[in-house]
Design an enzyme around this catalytic site. Sequence first.
Site, PDB file in Angstrom:
ATOM      1  CG  HIS A  96      -8.340  15.888 -16.680  1.00 56.35           C
ATOM      2  ND1 HIS A  96      -8.433  17.149 -17.217  1.00 56.35           N
ATOM      3  CD2 HIS A  96      -7.152  15.397 -17.093  1.00 56.35           C
ATOM      4  CE1 HIS A  96      -7.353  17.401 -17.928  1.00 56.35           C
ATOM      5  NE2 HIS A  96      -6.541  16.363 -17.873  1.00 56.35           N
ATOM      6  CG  HIS A  98      -4.165  13.613 -16.842  1.00 54.05           C
ATOM      7  ND1 HIS A  98      -4.627  13.670 -18.133  1.00 54.05           N
ATOM      8  CD2 HIS A  98      -4.172  12.300 -16.488  1.00 54.05           C
ATOM      9  CE1 HIS A  98      -4.900  12.443 -18.554  1.00 54.05           C
ATOM     10  NE2 HIS A  98      -4.643  11.593 -17.575  1.00 54.05           N
ATOM     11  CG  ASP A 100      -1.336  18.400 -17.753  1.00 51.20           C
ATOM     12  OD1 ASP A 100      -1.985  17.502 -17.177  1.00 51.20           O
ATOM     13  OD2 ASP A 100      -1.393  18.575 -18.981  1.00 51.20           O
ATOM     14  CG  HIS A 101      -5.156  19.778 -16.279  1.00 51.40           C
ATOM     15  ND1 HIS A 101      -5.383  20.951 -16.962  1.00 51.40           N
ATOM     16  CD2 HIS A 101      -4.687  18.896 -17.199  1.00 51.40           C
ATOM     17  CE1 HIS A 101      -5.079  20.779 -18.242  1.00 51.40           C
ATOM     18  NE2 HIS A 101      -4.649  19.547 -18.405  1.00 51.40           N
ATOM     19  CG  HIS A 172      -8.365  13.665 -21.107  1.00 45.68           C
ATOM     20  ND1 HIS A 172      -7.540  13.665 -22.197  1.00 45.68           N
ATOM     21  CD2 HIS A 172      -7.659  14.245 -20.106  1.00 45.68           C
ATOM     22  CE1 HIS A 172      -6.382  14.223 -21.870  1.00 45.68           C
ATOM     23  NE2 HIS A 172      -6.430  14.586 -20.609  1.00 45.68           N
ATOM     24  CE1 TYR A 195      -4.593   9.257 -22.761  1.00 50.97           C
ATOM     25  CE2 TYR A 195      -6.976   9.137 -22.612  1.00 50.97           C
ATOM     26  CZ  TYR A 195      -5.784   9.659 -22.177  1.00 50.97           C
ATOM     27  OH  TYR A 195      -5.778  10.574 -21.156  1.00 50.97           O
ATOM     28  CG  HIS A 229      -4.476  22.015 -22.314  1.00 52.75           C
ATOM     29  ND1 HIS A 229      -3.113  22.040 -22.159  1.00 52.75           N
ATOM     30  CD2 HIS A 229      -4.905  20.872 -21.749  1.00 52.75           C
ATOM     31  CE1 HIS A 229      -2.723  20.933 -21.528  1.00 52.75           C
ATOM     32  NE2 HIS A 229      -3.802  20.206 -21.274  1.00 52.75           N
TER      33      HIS A 229
HETATM   34 ZN   LIG Z   1      -5.082  15.520 -19.227  1.00 55.39          ZN
END
Ligand SMILES: [Zn+2]
Length: 273
Positions: A96, A98, A100-101, A172, A195, A229
């Site tokens: 996805h 974001h 951090d990924h 997400h 959210y 994660h």
């Molecule tokens: Zn995320």
Amino acid sequence: MLSRRIAPLLLIVASASAMAQYAPPVMRWNQPRKPFRIVDNVYYVGTNELASYLITTPEGHILVDSGFRATVPQIRANLRTLGFKMEDVKILLSTHAHYDHAGGLAELKRLTHATLYASKADAEALARGGRADFAFNDRFAFEPVTADRIAGDGDKITLGGVTLVAHLTPGHTKGATTWALGDTVIVASTTAPGYRLVHNPKYPGIVTDFETTFQKLRALPVKVYLGGHASAFNLDEKAAGRASFVDPQGYRDYLDRSERAIREAVARQQSGK
Ligand SMILES: [Zn+2]
């Protein structure tokens, strides 16, 4: 003598605190973790918390998720430790869009010249570098990156006799994608951190999307489940050999927990709390 020893120390303290003001607090997710083989041709090459996966084939490799931009040197070192080469990575995938990924995907593309696949909605988010996010707006921007190919629901990506199936599991992010390699799945995050789920003008279908996503994930035949994660799938215990990566019950528990959390958040927001 004393002052000469103290001076550099003060300098280090001063620059560390200056950095702390700019560094996102989540940099504690960017600590190194020893890379290792999870199962068959699937390797963990991410950080202590942010997962990246290498799937090897005789014709080159597939790399799933980049962590932060600052994670990329660790991924590179991890591949080397395992005896693989960055330039043999032919395909880049993302669970996805974001930071951090996916924050390091642009850099990974430069390093590997691999083909980046993403779902349509996440390809748009990747191209915006995470800006104008429906939940975070511009807060977690990262270097924009262009997907070379769009992966639709059920699409198969094959390299060197290894096939991954894209399952679109939005919620997400609008284009969150779960990747299945037989009964090993890399599940895109299923949380809704802060959210607005009820009457969200920027994502009116978010609750329906989550519901469909959970139905879809429950229908997958899963033995080994992995995620974005480490803490979401008990990686510390599994990597240490205290728990098995073959964990279908853990997968069901994970889905139960995630779905309950979404339902509770919806109920809370509906009651105006
Ligand atoms: Zn995320």
